[in-house]
Enzyme design. Structure first.
Site, PDB file in Angstrom:
ATOM      1  N   SER A  39       0.636  -0.928   0.431  1.00  0.00           N
ATOM      2  CA  SER A  39      -0.504  -0.103  -0.115  1.00  0.00           C
ATOM      3  C   SER A  39       1.120   0.600   0.187  1.00  0.00           C
ATOM      4  CB  SER A  39      -0.619  -0.010   1.192  1.00  0.00           C
ATOM      5  OG  SER A  39       0.024  -0.449   2.578  1.00  0.00           O
ATOM      6  N   ASN A 114       7.512  -7.865   2.633  1.00  0.00           N
ATOM      7  CA  ASN A 114       7.958  -6.291   2.634  1.00  0.00           C
ATOM      8  C   ASN A 114       7.389  -5.991   4.057  1.00  0.00           C
ATOM      9  OD1 ASN A 114       8.783  -4.402   1.324  1.00  0.00           O
ATOM     10  ND2 ASN A 114       6.855  -3.874   1.642  1.00  0.00           N
ATOM     11  N   SER A 166      17.015  -5.096   6.629  1.00  0.00           N
ATOM     12  CA  SER A 166      17.676  -3.090   6.588  1.00  0.00           C
ATOM     13  C   SER A 166      19.325  -3.743   6.914  1.00  0.00           C
ATOM     14  CB  SER A 166      16.692  -2.905   7.840  1.00  0.00           C
ATOM     15  OG  SER A 166      17.095  -1.497   7.769  1.00  0.00           O
ATOM     16  N   TYR A 180      14.252  -2.372  16.267  1.00  0.00           N
ATOM     17  CA  TYR A 180      14.034  -2.417  15.084  1.00  0.00           C
ATOM     18  C   TYR A 180      14.919  -3.564  14.521  1.00  0.00           C
ATOM     19  CZ  TYR A 180      13.469  -1.247   9.930  1.00  0.00           C
ATOM     20  OH  TYR A 180      13.423  -1.561   9.294  1.00  0.00           O
ATOM     21  N   ALA A 183      15.432  -6.506  15.170  1.00  0.00           N
ATOM     22  CA  ALA A 183      13.870  -7.707  14.392  1.00  0.00           C
ATOM     23  C   ALA A 183      14.396  -7.858  12.732  1.00  0.00           C
ATOM     24  CB  ALA A 183      12.556  -6.721  14.842  1.00  0.00           C
ATOM     25  N   ILE A 213      15.840   4.544   2.202  1.00  0.00           N
ATOM     26  CA  ILE A 213      15.125   5.127   1.472  1.00  0.00           C
ATOM     27  C   ILE A 213      13.777   5.418   1.480  1.00  0.00           C
ATOM     28  CG2 ILE A 213      13.833   3.553  -0.148  1.00  0.00           C
ATOM     29  CD1 ILE A 213      16.303   2.464  -0.032  1.00  0.00           C
TER      30      ILE A 213
END
Ligand SMILES: NC(=O)c1ccc[n+]([C@@H]2O[C@H](COP(=O)([O-])OP(=O)(O)OC[C@H]3O[C@@H](n4cnc5c(N)ncnc54)[C@H](OP(=O)(O)O)[C@@H]3O)[C@@H](O)[C@H]2O)c1
Length: 275
Positions: A39, A114, A166, A180, A183, A213
């Site tokens: 989305s 993703n 990442s 994060y 993870a 990004i």
């Protein structure tokens, strides 16, 4: 595969820019591809570029239905696809996303895990347990739940999986992104574990590690000054775009990568390099 001219365009948040891909992968035509979190941002660009190759694309969203509708509109300019919705932290919803996609597409060849986000910036010193649990549920549990639901279909198609990790999983992140980062490191390691486990089914599993990004992600978690600073210190002199990541995903999904599994491609403009 045909070489075509590739142009780089300046990243923009919000509206969908005209996207380009440098390659045509004939084998992706007609493939059934589910892109979670399409989305917005990287997932959106990935869904659109798969459609450019003639793939049937599952456009998944959680809370941004209008963004997913915009993605599907673009997908339908080149191919076809379906919208599927769900919170991928939840086992039932993750299963339903996969089942609904398979019902619409008639199978599943390629899964792009993703969906994910930083959720917040919190330190190890003061961050909450709730935050820790949520960031792992959003980025790691989701990959596990979707992959397990997709496995019977991928076994049938001898398909492949691409997990989005990442650069933070390599560096440990900064400024409250430590949990994060942990993870995302788990996603990277589990990519290798899955590659080992699923090779016997003819299923390849790889990952792409995006650098910085410019998507909604940094509109939420970074200031414009920080975005400019990172672009300056990046050896290639700019931040990345969704299509930079999408192009690496397409390669790994295609027959051009048929002997590659358990690997990652870091797409970060040189921000972090292997020794
Ligand atoms: N941007 C970067 O610099 C960067 C760098 C490294 C890695 N990444 C990773 O790349 C992936 C895409 O990020 P992005 O930059 O494109 O961010 P984004 O534009 O914010 O998109 C995130 C996507 O994940 C979905 N999502 C979030 N939580 C979800 C949940 N609980 N269940 C299902 N879907 C959920 C969102 O869906 P809704 O909007 O519909 O809720 C959205 O489609 C993420 O895994 C992110 O961690 C990004």
């Amino acid at each position: 595969m045909n070489w075509q001219k590739k142009e780089h365009r300046k990243p923009q948040g919000g509206k969908i820019r005209a996207l380009t891909t440098a390659m045509t992968y004939e084998d992706l035509k007609g493939r059934k591809v589910l892109v979670t979190g399409s989305s917005s941002g990287i997932g959106q660009a990935t869904a659109i570029l798969f459609a450019r190759q003639g793939a049937y694309v599952g456009v998944h969203y959680f809370s941004t239905k209008d963004g997913a509708q915009r993605t599907l509109k673009q997908v339908k300019k080149n191919s076809d696809g379906a919208l599927v919705a769900g919170d991928l932290r939840d086992e039932k919803q993750a299963r339903s996303v996969v089942e609904k996609f398979v019902e619409a597409a008639g199978g599943l060849d390629i899964l792009v895990n993703n969906a994910g986000t930083m959720v917040d910036r919190q330190s190890f010193e003061t961050g909450t347990l709730e935050y820790h649990e949520d960031v792992y549920a959003t980025n790691v549990r989701s990959v596990f739940l979707v992959t397990r639901a997709a496995l019977p279909y991928l076994k049938k198609s001898k398909g492949n999986i691409i997990n989005i990790g990442s650069v933070a999983g390599q560096t440990g992140g900064a400024g409250g992104s430590g949990m994060y980062s942990g993870a995302k490191a788990a996603v990277a390691t589990e990519t290798i574990s899955m590659a080992k486990e699923f090779a016997k089914y003819g299923i390849r599993v790889n990952s792409v590690f995006p650098g910085f990004i410019e998507t909604r992600f940094h509109e939420q978690y970074s200031t414009p000054e920080r975005c400019r600073e990172v672009a300056k210190k990046t050896p290639l002199g700019r931040n990345g775009t969704g299509e930079d990541i999408a192009n690496a995903v397409l390669f790994l999904a295609s027959e051009a990568a048929s002997f590659i599994t358990g690997e990652y491609i870091a797409v970060n403009g040189g921000l972090y390099m292997r020794a």
